[in-house]
Design a protein around this motif. Sequence first.
Motif, PDB file in Angstrom:
ATOM      1  N   HIS A   1       0.830  -1.202   0.000  1.00 21.18           N
ATOM      2  CA  HIS A   1       0.000   0.000   0.000  1.00 21.18           C
ATOM      3  C   HIS A   1       0.868   1.257   0.000  1.00 21.18           C
ATOM      4  O   HIS A   1       0.599   2.222  -0.732  1.00 21.18           O
ATOM      5  CB  HIS A   1      -0.904  -0.034   1.234  1.00 21.18           C
ATOM      6  N   LEU A   2       1.902   1.266   0.813  1.00 16.58           N
ATOM      7  CA  LEU A   2       2.774   2.438   0.920  1.00 16.58           C
ATOM      8  C   LEU A   2       3.719   2.544  -0.274  1.00 16.58           C
ATOM      9  O   LEU A   2       3.962   3.655  -0.778  1.00 16.58           O
ATOM     10  CB  LEU A   2       3.582   2.356   2.216  1.00 16.58           C
ATOM     11  N   LEU A   3       4.235   1.419  -0.744  1.00 16.49           N
ATOM     12  CA  LEU A   3       5.229   1.444  -1.816  1.00 16.49           C
ATOM     13  C   LEU A   3       4.683   2.083  -3.090  1.00 16.49           C
ATOM     14  O   LEU A   3       5.355   2.896  -3.726  1.00 16.49           O
ATOM     15  CB  LEU A   3       5.708   0.018  -2.086  1.00 16.49           C
ATOM     16  N   ILE A   4       3.469   1.719  -3.478  1.00 16.29           N
ATOM     17  CA  ILE A   4       2.940   2.237  -4.741  1.00 16.29           C
ATOM     18  C   ILE A   4       2.531   3.701  -4.646  1.00 16.29           C
ATOM     19  O   ILE A   4       2.236   4.333  -5.666  1.00 16.29           O
ATOM     20  CB  ILE A   4       1.733   1.397  -5.215  1.00 16.29           C
ATOM     21  N   ARG A   5       2.531   4.267  -3.428  1.00 17.13           N
ATOM     22  CA  ARG A   5       2.209   5.684  -3.251  1.00 17.13           C
ATOM     23  C   ARG A   5       3.429   6.516  -2.853  1.00 17.13           C
ATOM     24  O   ARG A   5       3.322   7.734  -2.756  1.00 17.13           O
ATOM     25  CB  ARG A   5       1.124   5.831  -2.168  1.00 17.13           C
ATOM     26  N   GLU A   6       4.543   5.862  -2.622  1.00 18.27           N
ATOM     27  CA  GLU A   6       5.737   6.539  -2.123  1.00 18.27           C
ATOM     28  C   GLU A   6       6.490   7.233  -3.259  1.00 18.27           C
ATOM     29  O   GLU A   6       6.849   6.615  -4.249  1.00 18.27           O
ATOM     30  CB  GLU A   6       6.654   5.524  -1.423  1.00 18.27           C
ATOM     31  N   GLU A   7       6.758   8.528  -3.102  1.00 17.79           N
ATOM     32  CA  GLU A   7       7.453   9.289  -4.126  1.00 17.79           C
ATOM     33  C   GLU A   7       8.965   9.286  -3.927  1.00 17.79           C
ATOM     34  O   GLU A   7       9.716   9.466  -4.884  1.00 17.79           O
ATOM     35  CB  GLU A   7       6.933  10.727  -4.153  1.00 17.79           C
ATOM     36  N   ASP A   8       9.446   9.126  -2.697  1.00 16.89           N
ATOM     37  CA  ASP A   8      10.867   9.145  -2.429  1.00 16.89           C
ATOM     38  C   ASP A   8      11.472   7.775  -2.780  1.00 16.89           C
ATOM     39  O   ASP A   8      11.063   6.747  -2.246  1.00 16.89           O
ATOM     40  CB  ASP A   8      11.129   9.468  -0.954  1.00 16.89           C
ATOM     41  N   ARG A   9      12.462   7.775  -3.668  1.00 16.55           N
ATOM     42  CA  ARG A   9      13.011   6.510  -4.144  1.00 16.55           C
ATOM     43  C   ARG A   9      13.738   5.754  -3.037  1.00 16.55           C
ATOM     44  O   ARG A   9      13.699   4.522  -2.986  1.00 16.55           O
ATOM     45  CB  ARG A   9      13.960   6.768  -5.312  1.00 16.55           C
ATOM     46  N   GLN A  10      14.404   6.462  -2.127  1.00 11.82           N
ATOM     47  CA  GLN A  10      15.124   5.786  -1.047  1.00 11.82           C
ATOM     48  C   GLN A  10      14.159   5.050  -0.130  1.00 11.82           C
ATOM     49  O   GLN A  10      14.392   3.893   0.235  1.00 11.82           O
ATOM     50  CB  GLN A  10      15.935   6.800  -0.244  1.00 11.82           C
ATOM     51  N   VAL A  11      13.041   5.694   0.213  1.00 11.85           N
ATOM     52  CA  VAL A  11      12.048   5.043   1.067  1.00 11.85           C
ATOM     53  C   VAL A  11      11.419   3.868   0.333  1.00 11.85           C
ATOM     54  O   VAL A  11      11.212   2.792   0.906  1.00 11.85           O
ATOM     55  CB  VAL A  11      10.966   6.057   1.500  1.00 11.85           C
ATOM     56  N   ARG A  12      11.139   4.057  -0.952  1.00  7.06           N
ATOM     57  CA  ARG A  12      10.523   2.982  -1.731  1.00  7.06           C
ATOM     58  C   ARG A  12      11.451   1.777  -1.823  1.00  7.06           C
ATOM     59  O   ARG A  12      11.013   0.628  -1.733  1.00  7.06           O
ATOM     60  CB  ARG A  12      10.170   3.512  -3.121  1.00  7.06           C
ATOM     61  N   LEU A  13      12.748   2.030  -1.977  1.00  4.49           N
ATOM     62  CA  LEU A  13      13.707   0.935  -2.051  1.00  4.49           C
ATOM     63  C   LEU A  13      13.801   0.193  -0.722  1.00  4.49           C
ATOM     64  O   LEU A  13      13.931  -1.040  -0.691  1.00  4.49           O
ATOM     65  CB  LEU A  13      15.074   1.480  -2.447  1.00  4.49           C
ATOM     66  N   SER A  14      13.696   0.920   0.382  1.00 13.43           N
ATOM     67  CA  SER A  14      13.703   0.278   1.690  1.00 13.43           C
ATOM     68  C   SER A  14      12.497  -0.642   1.843  1.00 13.43           C
ATOM     69  O   SER A  14      12.614  -1.768   2.351  1.00 13.43           O
ATOM     70  CB  SER A  14      13.706   1.343   2.793  1.00 13.43           C
ATOM     71  N   MET A  15      11.326  -0.191   1.389  1.00 11.71           N
ATOM     72  CA  MET A  15      10.123  -1.028   1.457  1.00 11.71           C
ATOM     73  C   MET A  15      10.264  -2.262   0.582  1.00 11.71           C
ATOM     74  O   MET A  15       9.857  -3.373   0.963  1.00 11.71           O
ATOM     75  CB  MET A  15       8.909  -0.209   1.029  1.00 11.71           C
ATOM     76  N   LEU A  16      10.842  -2.086  -0.611  1.00  6.36           N
ATOM     77  CA  LEU A  16      11.006  -3.221  -1.514  1.00  6.36           C
ATOM     78  C   LEU A  16      11.966  -4.248  -0.923  1.00  6.36           C
ATOM     79  O   LEU A  16      11.762  -5.466  -1.063  1.00  6.36           O
ATOM     80  CB  LEU A  16      11.512  -2.731  -2.867  1.00  6.36           C
ATOM     81  N   ASN A  17      13.019  -3.784  -0.257  1.00  8.56           N
ATOM     82  CA  ASN A  17      13.946  -4.705   0.393  1.00  8.56           C
ATOM     83  C   ASN A  17      13.245  -5.545   1.456  1.00  8.56           C
ATOM     84  O   ASN A  17      13.504  -6.749   1.591  1.00  8.56           O
ATOM     85  CB  ASN A  17      15.106  -3.931   1.024  1.00  8.56           C
ATOM     86  N   GLU A  18      12.345  -4.917   2.226  1.00  7.25           N
ATOM     87  CA  GLU A  18      11.608  -5.661   3.249  1.00  7.25           C
ATOM     88  C   GLU A  18      10.702  -6.703   2.605  1.00  7.25           C
ATOM     89  O   GLU A  18      10.588  -7.835   3.083  1.00  7.25           O
ATOM     90  CB  GLU A  18      10.792  -4.701   4.116  1.00  7.25           C
ATOM     91  N   LEU A  19      10.039  -6.341   1.513  1.00  7.26           N
ATOM     92  CA  LEU A  19       9.176  -7.308   0.828  1.00  7.26           C
ATOM     93  C   LEU A  19       9.994  -8.458   0.254  1.00  7.26           C
ATOM     94  O   LEU A  19       9.571  -9.622   0.298  1.00  7.26           O
ATOM     95  CB  LEU A  19       8.404  -6.603  -0.294  1.00  7.26           C
TER      96      LEU A  19
END
Length: 474
Positions: free
Chosen positions: A259-277
Amino acid sequence: MRRNRAAAGGAWVAALAAALILIGSTDEVRADQVKIRGGGTLQGAVKPIEDRPGYVEIYTATASRPYVFRRDQIEKIVPEASPMDEYLRRRATIEESADAHFDLGLWCEEQGLSGPALVHHGRAVELDENHALAQKKLGRVFFDGRWITYDERRELQGLVKHGGRWVTPEAKEDLSEQQRMSESQETWARRLDVLVKAFSEGTPVERAEAEQQLRQINDPDAVVPLVNRLGRQGVELRLILSQLLGTIDDPMADSGLVHLLIREEDRQVRLSMLNELARRREPTVVPKLIRELGKSDPDRVGRAAWALAGLGATEAVPKLIPALVSVQKRVETVLVPSEPVGGGMGMGVNFGSAGGPAFGFSSGPSIPVLTGPAVAPGAIAFGVQAVPVFQYQGQGGGMVVGNVGGVATPVPPPPVPRRVVRPYQHRNVEVLAALERLTGTNLGYDVAAWNRWLRTEFRPPAEEDRPARLVPQP
């Protein structure tokens, strides 16, 4: 005084008893105002129950079954004429057939007697299960060789009811910010408000203590409050949020990360979420991301494609191809012919290529004219300039002439700008990058070529041959 009251009371009881005796001794019933002892009034027809002495039924316009009361519970009856009188007479002489009951149900609907109408449509179906008109009146549909309710049909289609709507089981599992929070979630929400305030506004010591308490959270009930509270904070808190959700062992945490990843604009935060997934390797994550490819927002589609590529989800290739190009809409400013405006007066003279003075006068209204757009991230702004009507209109009291070859000729008014919404084809760069990364092929945005390649050359790897779903660390 007491004797007078007693006498009056005795007279009222006697009158009521006489009324009830009258009810019990005749088939003539009326739609009356019936006042119930202890409060409340019903509008309906009162009729005695033959096999239950001392009890009466009250038939109303909206109830499918009569209300039952003891006679001593009825305080007062005020006779009033109503369609209920005619209904009871018709009901007493009705033929016991499906068509007769259906027709009486239609008559009841016309008279506003919705409750009795439902009763007779139901009786028509009992007598003839294939009476289609009566079945439809009961809200049923013919499905798979039988008549069923709308809800039963949805269940047979594999849907489940959630929040008053029928949705797929997968959609029901998706995280929703409007989800009703449990008592435990509400407690977490209040606690998180305190911690977020201490982290954002507190002293360095308070900030460090708040961060420590946040990082210790591992309760699944905290997932929804965490997403709602921390998901809109600054980059630091959103990074902490992604790591927190990665440590909570619950399917809701996976939904929260998607839910958060597809709405996240900051690439660093998005990459952190993807790593957790990628680290969690939950099988439900890839289907959730694939469903996002069908959304209308191209940014969300692009982020979902980026995440699928990062997870090495080769099974998403057939769904990525249709998302390469989508039809979007944008606002443009175009010039359109001006229309005559009545009223006022104006004059303008143009001496053409010969040059010379130009003059004009006006005592009429002005019109707002849009200036060019000013574009900023996420917004388009237009300015407005007031221009006298005669500058744009040569009709309706104004005149614009030109000197061509010594002859005065009308000059058409210039066009005026107008905003229009136009469709355009959007090419999603992230989707193409995901396809290239997953397939090692780049056919550009030619969807037809990709589909041909999909039919002839694409060979999805076996499960044991698929690469580990790992993404680069930030």
